[in-house]
Scaffold this active site. Structure first.
Site, mmCIF file in Angstrom:
data_model
loop_
_atom_site.group_PDB
_atom_site.id
_atom_site.type_symbol
_atom_site.label_atom_id
_atom_site.label_comp_id
_atom_site.label_asym_id
_atom_site.label_seq_id
_atom_site.Cartn_x
_atom_site.Cartn_y
_atom_site.Cartn_z
ATOM 1 N N LYS A 192 26.423 -5.461 -22.543
ATOM 2 C CA LYS A 192 25.952 -4.763 -21.344
ATOM 3 C C LYS A 192 26.293 -3.282 -21.408
ATOM 4 O O LYS A 192 25.459 -2.433 -21.108
ATOM 5 C CB LYS A 192 26.557 -5.407 -20.094
ATOM 6 N N GLU A 198 34.942 -6.554 -29.305
ATOM 7 C CA GLU A 198 34.645 -7.645 -30.235
ATOM 8 C C GLU A 198 33.216 -7.538 -30.771
ATOM 9 O O GLU A 198 32.969 -7.693 -31.979
ATOM 10 C CB GLU A 198 34.834 -8.999 -29.542
ATOM 11 N N GLY A 251 26.817 -10.429 -16.703
ATOM 12 C CA GLY A 251 26.765 -10.984 -18.052
ATOM 13 C C GLY A 251 26.505 -12.468 -18.093
ATOM 14 O O GLY A 251 25.687 -12.949 -18.878
ATOM 15 N N ARG A 252 27.184 -13.255 -17.237
ATOM 16 C CA ARG A 252 27.014 -14.702 -17.294
ATOM 17 C C ARG A 252 25.715 -15.162 -16.644
ATOM 18 O O ARG A 252 25.416 -16.356 -16.650
ATOM 19 C CB ARG A 252 28.218 -15.400 -16.659
ATOM 20 N N GLU A 337 34.713 -18.211 -14.323
ATOM 21 C CA GLU A 337 34.728 -16.756 -14.214
ATOM 22 C C GLU A 337 34.180 -16.322 -12.859
ATOM 23 O O GLU A 337 34.621 -15.322 -12.292
ATOM 24 C CB GLU A 337 33.917 -16.116 -15.344
ATOM 25 N N HIS A 367 35.350 -42.335 -26.357
ATOM 26 C CA HIS A 367 36.412 -42.778 -27.263
ATOM 27 C C HIS A 367 37.523 -41.750 -27.343
ATOM 28 O O HIS A 367 38.333 -41.787 -28.275
ATOM 29 C CB HIS A 367 35.817 -43.044 -28.652
ATOM 30 N N LYS A 477 42.727 -7.574 -22.151
ATOM 31 C CA LYS A 477 42.079 -6.548 -22.972
ATOM 32 C C LYS A 477 42.862 -5.243 -22.919
ATOM 33 O O LYS A 477 43.021 -4.552 -23.927
ATOM 34 C CB LYS A 477 40.648 -6.315 -22.482
#
Length: 504
Positions: A192, A198, A251-252, A337, A367, A477
């Site tokens: 964005k 990263e 963003g999400r 978030e 399982h 961060k």
């Protein structure tokens, strides 16, 4: 006279506590009341909340809570493009990307989408040379949504082989390099702000990989997906390969914007548009339907019943379909978030907010974790998600067994089984909901994601929290940057770890 928010919560806390079996015995119409099919053109989705503890009385009081919380007004503000993120002074206009929202925002989204369509179709037609692979680098919402969508929709001969890389761990990027031919690979950089550490580090390494393998103009292979196009230009991306999206898209919630570029590259433009159309159908339902008939709102009622009134600290999601194996990961970010907050919009203590979202894929999870779900001591509301149509072409027995197991788990959790042997006794009365899709096609996929977006928003409004900021991701961060810069002391444990790893 309408109740206040506090009065509505107090009324909800006074309800009796019947078992699920008692609720079914008391109301022969329970399944019809709490199961709704949402039509999506030629396909559809059935939402069954009858195995939860919702009752007519609870639903009535939750409707009163929604009214006391100003739900209708907040919903209208979101669709009108007004500020619904007060801490950052922003609108939340992800629905406009799907054609539902403020007219000017919808028009802007359409123009940006047309720009993306032209680039996608040009690449597919070979205008930019042969492109067989796309490495998409991003993190958070810039990666989770595309990874989920590509994995769900592009399993059969994708038009372009897409690899989504989010982790700064170089192993992840090297794995993508191994699968791609640099001579026919493009790089999508999704950020964005176009400053995410990263993502930009991975992007630089991807450019070096191209250069080291004989690509003359590595930057010419880059497509930038960003709300800060000027930053992408400074970084060296040609303006014709920058696909912007609006600052008002979080963003999400950005899958529907140019962040969805890798999805369109993999499945083609028509499928991408079908995904948007499925989401838009849920948008229209959520905007135009009131009370318990509103499916995301009804789901939020159940979520709040268990987290606020029954003390459930987690919520589990199990996709009985391999195509949705990444859905729990996606929902973790969307829900935690968004609603993982501890204060109200006014900065006051909020009480219990988002439960921890977790899950897996059936039948693998049976399982592993279902022992705890059936006989453990935790209350865990569960969502089962399945498809009537199989995603494979093998013997129909595969899908038949898969669906039998899905429905059997919900039935077993509810019914339980008494035994004189306490080790073989199942308490039952454990809640679940089931989302049954006709198929996992693009429209259904879009509808599923939009349903969860609106479910999360509805719960936030009734908890009086802001689901659109995410300051909680920043502190770590900031400390990482201080470590990189050096000259600052931390706690003894952190100092020892830094020394042992040779970091800082």
């Amino acid at each position: 006279m309408p109740l206040s928010r506090d009065e509505a919560w107090k009324a909800l806390a006074l309800h009796p506590d019947p078992t699920l079996a008692e609720l079914f015995d008391a109301d022969e119409n329970r399944v019809d009341k709490l199961s709704t099919r949402l039509e999506l053109g030629e396909t559809g989705v059935r939402f069954d909340w009858s195995k939860t503890h919702l009752t007519d009385g609870l639903l009535k009081d939750f409707e009163a809570l929604a009214e006391a919380s100003g739900f209708a007004e907040m919903r209208a503000k979101m669709f009108a493009g007004a500020v619904v993120n007060p801490t950052e002074g922003r609108a939340a206009e992800h629905t406009a990307l799907r054609g539902v929202g403020k007219e000017s925002s919808v028009e802007e989204a359409e123009a940006l989408r047309h720009r993306m369509k032209l680039l996608v179709e040009a690449i597919h037609q070979g205008v930019l040379g042969e492109v067989k692979h796309l490495i998409h680098v991003g993190i958070g919402g810039s990666a989770l949504g595309p990874a989920l969508a590509v994995d769900a929709l592009a399993r059969d001969l994708p038009m372009v082989d897409v690899h989504v890389v989010s982790n700064i761990d170089g192993v992840a990027l090297e794995e993508a390099f191994e699968a791609c031919d640099p001579a026919t690979t493009m790089i999508a950089v999704a950020s964005k702000t176009f400053t995410t550490t990263e993502t930009m580090t991975n992007a630089q390494s991807a450019l070096k990989w191209l250069a080291d393998n004989g690509v003359d103009d590595p930057t010419g292979r880059v497509v930038a997906l960003t709300a800060a196009p000027e930053k992408a230009v400074e970084w060296g991306v040609d303006e014709t390969r920058i696909l912007p999206f609006a600052e008002s898209v979080g963003g999400r919630y950005s899958l529907w914007s140019s962040i969805g570029f890798p999805v369109a590259m993999a499945v083609g433009w028509d499928e991408f548009e079908d995904m948007l159309a499925g989401a838009a159908a849920v948008d229209a339902h959520f905007r135009d339907t009131d009370g318990r008939a509103n499916l995301p709102l009804r789901a939020a009622f159940a979520d709040l019943f268990y987290s606020r009134l029954k003390g459930a600290q987690t919520r589990a999601v199990f996709a009985y379909d391999e195509r949705l194996r990444l859905l729990p990961d996606y929902l973790q970010q969307l829900e935690m978030e968004s609603n993982g907050k501890s204060v109200t919009v006014d900065g006051e203590p909020a009480g219990p907010t988002a439960p921890i979202t977790w899950g897996g894929v059936g039948t693998d999870a049976q399982h592993a974790v279902f022992q705890l779900l059936h006989q453990g001591t935790h209350l865990v509301p569960i969502d089962f998600i399945a498809s009537v149509e199989a995603g494979d072409t093998l013997d129909a027995a595969h899908h038949h067994i898969l669906l039998m197991n899905c429905f059997a788990q919900g039935a077993a959790l509810m019914a339980g089984k008494a035994s004189d042997d306490p080790h073989r006794s199942y308490a039952g009365n454990r809640p679940s909901a089931t989302i049954l899709c006709d198929d996992i096609d693009a429209a259904t996929f879009g509808a599923l994601v939009a349903f969860h977006e609106h479910r999360t928003f509805a719960a936030a409004v009734m908890m009086d929290i802001n689901p659109f900021d995410q300051f909680g991701v920043e502190l770590g961060k900031e400390i990482a940057k201080k470590i990189e810069k050096g000259g600052e002391k931390f706690d003894a444990s952190t100092e020892a770890l830094l020394k042992a790893a040779g970091v800082g």
